[in-house]
Design a protein around this motif. Structure first.
Motif: not given
Length: 262
Positions: A19-23, A229-247
Motif C-alpha cells: 500500500f505505501p508505495p502504491r499511495w 458527539w451524537g454524530a452520524r456513524h458510517v460503517i463502510d462495508e468491505g473496507r479495511h484501515h488502508f483502503d477506507v480512504i479510497e472513496p
C-alpha cells in the motif's frame, strides 16, 4: 505490550506492504497531471514539515477541504496522499493537505497546535466554507480542531463539516502499546488530547467513517466518538484501515458527497 495487537493494522491486511508505495506513486502521478494547479510546499510554520500542498480546482472554488493524513503521528508525509484530493477537486472544491512534525521529535499536543496553525493560515488565505477530513491519527487531529481552545472562533465558525475517518478518539489505550515509546503519551496528555473528552461540538455537521473490516479497536474508537458527539456513524462495508480512504478519489462516493455538501 498489552494492546499492541489490538492496534496493529498491517498485520491483518493482505499484502499490506504494497500500500505505501502504491499511495506514493498515485500521489506523484496526480500532482504531475494537475500541473500548475498543484501548489506544493507552502510554508505555514518554522520546521521543514510545517508546509502544505494546495490543489486548485478548475475555476473558482466552492470551498476548501483540508485533509490531514494519518500514520499514528509518527509516519508518512503529506505528499503520500495527494491523489485523495481527486473526488472533492472534481466537485469544484480546493483541497489542502498540511504536513506536520512527527513523534518523537514532538508530542501529539504539539502536532495539534501545528494543525491549528495550518488551518488558521489556510483560512486566512481562502474565502468560503471550510471542511475538515482526516484519516486515523489525522481523524484525531481534525476532531481536535472543534475544541474551542484550539482554533480562533473566527476560523472554527467557518467549518461546516468534519469527516474523521477511522479516527483515534480515545488515546488512553495507546499508552498500553509499544508505540508509546515514540508517542510518549502520559495520562494528562492522553486525556487532554482525546476528542471523546471534549465538549460536544456545535455548529458543524460531523460524520464518522470507519471500514467494516477494520480492527475491533478502530470500530470501537469510531463508535464511541460518534456516540459521544451524537454524530452520524458510517460503517463502510468491505473496507479495511488502508483502503477506507479510497472513496475520497470518487466524486460520487458517499464520503465525498458529504464533504461537498451534496
Amino acid at each position: 505490550m498489552t494492546l499492541d495487537d489490538a492496534y496493529a493494522n498491517a498485520a491483518y491486511i493482505p499484502r499490506a506492504e504494497e500500500f505505501p508505495p502504491r499511495w506514493q506513486a498515485a500521489a506523484a502521478s496526480f500532482r504531475e497531471a494537475l500541473g500548475p494547479r498543484a501548489e506544493t510546499g507552502v510554508r505555514y510554520g518554522e520546521s521543514d514539515r510545517q508546509v502544505y500542498d494546495f490543489f486548485h480546482p478548475d475555476g473558482v472554488a466552492k470551498g476548501t477541504l483540508i485533509f490531514v493524513h494519518g500514520g499514528y503521528w509518527k509516519a508518512f508525509d503529506r505528499s503520500d496522499w495527494s491523489h485523495l484530493a481527486e473526488g472533492a477537486l472534481a466537485r469544484g472544491w480546493a483541497v489542502v493537505m498540511p504536513g506536520y512534525d512527527l513523534c518523537p521529535e514532538v508530542r501529539i499536543s504539539d502536532i495539534t497546535q501545528q494543525i491549528a496553525a495550518a488551518v488558521t493560515a489556510i483560512a486566512e488565505r481562502v474565502q468560503g466554507p471550510l471542511v475538515l477530513a482526516g484519516h486515523s491519527a489525522g481523524g484525531h487531529l481534525v476532531s481536535r480542531m472543534l475544541d474551542p481552545l484550539v482554533l480562533p472562533e473566527t476560523v472554527r465558525g467557518r467549518i461546516e463539516r468534519v469527516a474523521p475517518i477511522s479516527p483515534l478518539a480515545d488515546l488512553g489505550p495507546l499508552m498500553q502499546t509499544s508505540m508509546n515509546e515514540i508517542l510518549r503519551l502520559d495520562t494528562e496528555e492522553a486525556g487532554a488530547e482525546s476528542p471523546v473528552n471534549m465538549a460536544v461540538p456545535r455548529g458543524a455537521q460531523i460524520a464518522v467513517w470507519v471500514g467494516a473490516d477494520e480492527r475491533p479497536a478502530f470500530l470501537d474508537q469510531a463508535e464511541i466518538l460518534a456516540r459521544t458527539w451524537g454524530a452520524r456513524h458510517v460503517i463502510d462495508e468491505g473496507r479495511h484501515h488502508f483502503d477506507v480512504i479510497e472513496p475520497l478519489r470518487d466524486r460520487d462516493s458517499e464520503v465525498v458527497r458529504f464533504i461537498c455538501g451534496v
